[in-house]
Motif scaffolding. Sequence first.
Motif, PDB file in Angstrom:
ATOM      1  N   VAL A 217       0.831  -1.202   0.000  1.00  0.00           N
ATOM      2  CA  VAL A 217       0.000   0.000   0.000  1.00  0.00           C
ATOM      3  C   VAL A 217       0.868   1.255   0.000  1.00  0.00           C
ATOM      4  O   VAL A 217       0.668   2.181  -0.806  1.00  0.00           O
ATOM      5  CB  VAL A 217      -0.953   0.000   1.213  1.00  0.00           C
ATOM      6  CG1 VAL A 217      -1.621   1.372   1.374  1.00  0.00           C
ATOM      7  CG2 VAL A 217      -2.014  -1.077   1.076  1.00  0.00           C
ATOM      8  N   LEU A 218       1.854   1.310   0.893  1.00  0.00           N
ATOM      9  CA  LEU A 218       2.699   2.501   1.003  1.00  0.00           C
ATOM     10  C   LEU A 218       3.564   2.687  -0.239  1.00  0.00           C
ATOM     11  O   LEU A 218       3.829   3.823  -0.655  1.00  0.00           O
ATOM     12  CB  LEU A 218       3.571   2.414   2.256  1.00  0.00           C
ATOM     13  CG  LEU A 218       2.821   2.429   3.591  1.00  0.00           C
ATOM     14  CD1 LEU A 218       3.799   2.384   4.759  1.00  0.00           C
ATOM     15  CD2 LEU A 218       1.913   3.651   3.711  1.00  0.00           C
ATOM     16  N   SER A 219       3.992   1.582  -0.846  1.00  0.00           N
ATOM     17  CA  SER A 219       4.781   1.696  -2.075  1.00  0.00           C
ATOM     18  C   SER A 219       3.970   2.360  -3.179  1.00  0.00           C
ATOM     19  O   SER A 219       4.469   3.230  -3.908  1.00  0.00           O
ATOM     20  CB  SER A 219       5.245   0.308  -2.534  1.00  0.00           C
ATOM     21  OG  SER A 219       6.105  -0.285  -1.578  1.00  0.00           O
ATOM     22  N   LEU A 220       2.704   1.962  -3.302  1.00  0.00           N
ATOM     23  CA  LEU A 220       1.851   2.564  -4.322  1.00  0.00           C
ATOM     24  C   LEU A 220       1.482   4.005  -3.983  1.00  0.00           C
ATOM     25  O   LEU A 220       1.385   4.853  -4.875  1.00  0.00           O
ATOM     26  CB  LEU A 220       0.592   1.718  -4.505  1.00  0.00           C
ATOM     27  CG  LEU A 220       0.808   0.398  -5.245  1.00  0.00           C
ATOM     28  CD1 LEU A 220      -0.430  -0.490  -5.145  1.00  0.00           C
ATOM     29  CD2 LEU A 220       1.149   0.640  -6.699  1.00  0.00           C
ATOM     30  N   MET A 221       1.271   4.285  -2.703  1.00  0.00           N
ATOM     31  CA  MET A 221       1.005   5.672  -2.306  1.00  0.00           C
ATOM     32  C   MET A 221       2.184   6.566  -2.639  1.00  0.00           C
ATOM     33  O   MET A 221       2.016   7.724  -3.034  1.00  0.00           O
ATOM     34  CB  MET A 221       0.684   5.742  -0.810  1.00  0.00           C
ATOM     35  CG  MET A 221      -0.676   5.157  -0.433  1.00  0.00           C
ATOM     36  SD  MET A 221      -0.968   5.111   1.360  1.00  0.00           S
ATOM     37  CE  MET A 221      -1.095   6.865   1.744  1.00  0.00           C
ATOM     38  N   PHE A 222       3.402   6.043  -2.494  1.00  0.00           N
ATOM     39  CA  PHE A 222       4.598   6.825  -2.795  1.00  0.00           C
ATOM     40  C   PHE A 222       4.693   7.141  -4.287  1.00  0.00           C
ATOM     41  O   PHE A 222       5.004   8.261  -4.677  1.00  0.00           O
ATOM     42  CB  PHE A 222       5.849   6.065  -2.344  1.00  0.00           C
ATOM     43  CG  PHE A 222       7.144   6.746  -2.698  1.00  0.00           C
ATOM     44  CD1 PHE A 222       7.619   7.811  -1.944  1.00  0.00           C
ATOM     45  CD2 PHE A 222       7.880   6.336  -3.798  1.00  0.00           C
ATOM     46  CE1 PHE A 222       8.796   8.457  -2.273  1.00  0.00           C
ATOM     47  CE2 PHE A 222       9.063   6.965  -4.137  1.00  0.00           C
ATOM     48  CZ  PHE A 222       9.529   8.026  -3.365  1.00  0.00           C
TER      49      PHE A 222
ATOM     50  N   LEU B 125       7.479  11.115   0.672  1.00  0.00           N
ATOM     51  CA  LEU B 125       6.733  10.296   1.632  1.00  0.00           C
ATOM     52  C   LEU B 125       5.471   9.740   0.976  1.00  0.00           C
ATOM     53  O   LEU B 125       4.876  10.392   0.110  1.00  0.00           O
ATOM     54  CB  LEU B 125       6.333  11.126   2.856  1.00  0.00           C
ATOM     55  CG  LEU B 125       7.477  11.577   3.769  1.00  0.00           C
ATOM     56  CD1 LEU B 125       6.974  12.626   4.753  1.00  0.00           C
ATOM     57  CD2 LEU B 125       8.078  10.389   4.511  1.00  0.00           C
ATOM     58  N   PRO B 126       5.024   8.543   1.373  1.00  0.00           N
ATOM     59  CA  PRO B 126       3.767   8.014   0.840  1.00  0.00           C
ATOM     60  C   PRO B 126       2.608   8.942   1.173  1.00  0.00           C
ATOM     61  O   PRO B 126       2.508   9.443   2.303  1.00  0.00           O
ATOM     62  CB  PRO B 126       3.618   6.667   1.560  1.00  0.00           C
ATOM     63  CG  PRO B 126       4.989   6.316   2.037  1.00  0.00           C
ATOM     64  CD  PRO B 126       5.666   7.609   2.324  1.00  0.00           C
ATOM     65  N   ALA B 127       1.736   9.173   0.200  1.00  0.00           N
ATOM     66  CA  ALA B 127       0.597  10.066   0.416  1.00  0.00           C
ATOM     67  C   ALA B 127      -0.525   9.684  -0.531  1.00  0.00           C
ATOM     68  O   ALA B 127      -0.298   9.065  -1.565  1.00  0.00           O
ATOM     69  CB  ALA B 127       0.997  11.523   0.204  1.00  0.00           C
ATOM     70  N   LYS B 128      -1.741  10.085  -0.162  1.00  0.00           N
ATOM     71  CA  LYS B 128      -2.891   9.926  -1.063  1.00  0.00           C
ATOM     72  C   LYS B 128      -3.795  11.122  -0.891  1.00  0.00           C
ATOM     73  O   LYS B 128      -4.079  11.554   0.229  1.00  0.00           O
ATOM     74  CB  LYS B 128      -3.670   8.637  -0.759  1.00  0.00           C
ATOM     75  CG  LYS B 128      -4.765   8.371  -1.783  1.00  0.00           C
ATOM     76  CD  LYS B 128      -4.188   8.005  -3.122  1.00  0.00           C
ATOM     77  CE  LYS B 128      -5.240   8.025  -4.242  1.00  0.00           C
ATOM     78  NZ  LYS B 128      -5.426   9.378  -4.792  1.00  0.00           N
ATOM     79  N   SER B 129      -4.249  11.647  -2.017  1.00  0.00           N
ATOM     80  CA  SER B 129      -5.152  12.791  -2.005  1.00  0.00           C
ATOM     81  C   SER B 129      -6.505  12.395  -2.562  1.00  0.00           C
ATOM     82  O   SER B 129      -6.651  11.369  -3.228  1.00  0.00           O
ATOM     83  CB  SER B 129      -4.569  13.937  -2.841  1.00  0.00           C
ATOM     84  OG  SER B 129      -4.421  13.522  -4.199  1.00  0.00           O
ATOM     85  N   GLY B 130      -7.508  13.231  -2.297  1.00  0.00           N
ATOM     86  CA  GLY B 130      -8.848  13.015  -2.819  1.00  0.00           C
ATOM     87  C   GLY B 130      -9.476  14.337  -3.194  1.00  0.00           C
ATOM     88  O   GLY B 130      -9.082  15.393  -2.670  1.00  0.00           O
TER      89      GLY B 130
ATOM     90  N   VAL C  54      -0.772  11.800   4.577  1.00  0.00           N
ATOM     91  CA  VAL C  54       0.674  11.577   4.429  1.00  0.00           C
ATOM     92  C   VAL C  54       1.112  10.610   5.515  1.00  0.00           C
ATOM     93  O   VAL C  54       0.775  10.789   6.683  1.00  0.00           O
ATOM     94  CB  VAL C  54       1.464  12.898   4.558  1.00  0.00           C
ATOM     95  CG1 VAL C  54       2.950  12.660   4.303  1.00  0.00           C
ATOM     96  CG2 VAL C  54       0.921  13.949   3.598  1.00  0.00           C
ATOM     97  N   VAL C  55       1.881   9.599   5.134  1.00  0.00           N
ATOM     98  CA  VAL C  55       2.331   8.581   6.083  1.00  0.00           C
ATOM     99  C   VAL C  55       3.837   8.677   6.274  1.00  0.00           C
ATOM    100  O   VAL C  55       4.601   8.672   5.302  1.00  0.00           O
ATOM    101  CB  VAL C  55       1.956   7.163   5.595  1.00  0.00           C
ATOM    102  CG1 VAL C  55       2.487   6.108   6.567  1.00  0.00           C
ATOM    103  CG2 VAL C  55       0.442   7.037   5.446  1.00  0.00           C
TER     104      VAL C  55
END
Length: 454
Positions: free
Chosen positions: A293-298, A315-320, A327-328
């Motif tokens: 999950v974190l690899s794809l978020m990065f 840093l791993p992150a996901k926006s909407g 941000v993790v």
Amino acid sequence: MNRFYRFRDFVTRLSSAQSPVKSMKQTVPLSEFCDILDSHPMANAVINSHLIVEDMASFRSNVEDAFESVRSDNSGNITTYIPGLSTYDVNKWSVSFCSTDGQIISLGDCDDTFTMQSVTKPIMYGITCDLIGSAEVHKYVGRAPSGFGFNKIMLGPDRRPHNPLINIGAITVASLIHPNLPLSERFNACFSKYKAMGAGFTPTNVSFNNVVYLSEKQAGHRNYAIGHYLLNEGCVNAASTSRLMEILELYFQLCSIEVDTTTAAIMGATLANGGRNVFTGDQVLSVNTVQNVLSLMFSCGMYEGSGEWAFEVGLPAKSGVSGLIMVVFPNLGSLTMWSPLLDHHGNSVRGVKFTSNLMSLFETEDKQCFFHPFNNRNSVMSSLQRNPEVGNIAMAQSIMYPRRGYHSNARARQHTAVCPPVCQSMCSAGCSSVALRAGAVRKILQAAKRIVRC
């Protein structure tokens, strides 16, 4: 009773005792004290000053400075293609942080709720990987950035969606979640995971926004087109081919899960903690799944801005498109920001600038950010030696490399005075209680208050 709530009850009894900090001794049964230390690392961390963020006051001050630096930025546009999102107040702005040991900061409109939108996608992907295995999931969806908009109708060269964090990939993943169950059971199976990820000291604030769901269902013409395209290309699990509308409804429902920034930060901290909720101790997602999950978020989490984000922030992150960014900081915690005004990529303008400004507060004199995973650690430490106060590096060092040495087995040490700040006396084999110093009681109560909400 799970281990976090045992610790909470322990703290509650201390705080309700008559003048506990004025008395030199507050007696707690030794067996219970050792059980608490055995069963919840937070108690041990608080007592021994081994918290992830030891100087929370300074760290909070930095977060507040970065928060205020972008408060007046009104650039960007609100989402209009989903009618339920167009009603958000563009002046809303909130930030939360949750560490992997449960320390929380919340600023601004942190009690306001909003839908997760695309921030739901990495969690949906994680649930599916745990359900059927990562190898099976990636028979249907790839692991590479697309370089195109999140709602682009196209497949990669191998005739799979590029990754699970764009619409076409997430809809594909939704088709893999319990395909033979009724829609209500499929949603409930996922929703229980979201609630488990966001569970905290207070009742979890994970809910469902039916207005946004219905508006997505009514206006999601492009996502309907994506669904039919996937069917035409044979990209959907065979068990789901006759249930396209259910797949899309499940996708719309998971995008319409509603949280506030504090709850979202707890979810992010669960990811930072290897899938284990930092408050309840429940292993919500497996460690291997969280790594994926974190690899794809990065690499894919910030739409077309993912490459720039990886370069600048790392840093791993996901926006909407609701304005949420998660941000993790692996092994440390999570920052979440919410502001409805979006840039041309679909990322929160204030959220992106806030993160950049916060990271700049932890730069060395040669412009290396201490939190960037690809900095040169020797150069950073050399800068710290030359000037211990530059750019808050000393504080960042204590966060990145906190002092450890927790006692892994409290019972093994229950008759030795190895915690002088805490135990005023731990006597011989007949000992049945622990006398806590007034300072230790005060420390526990102050830290517990910060855990509830800073």
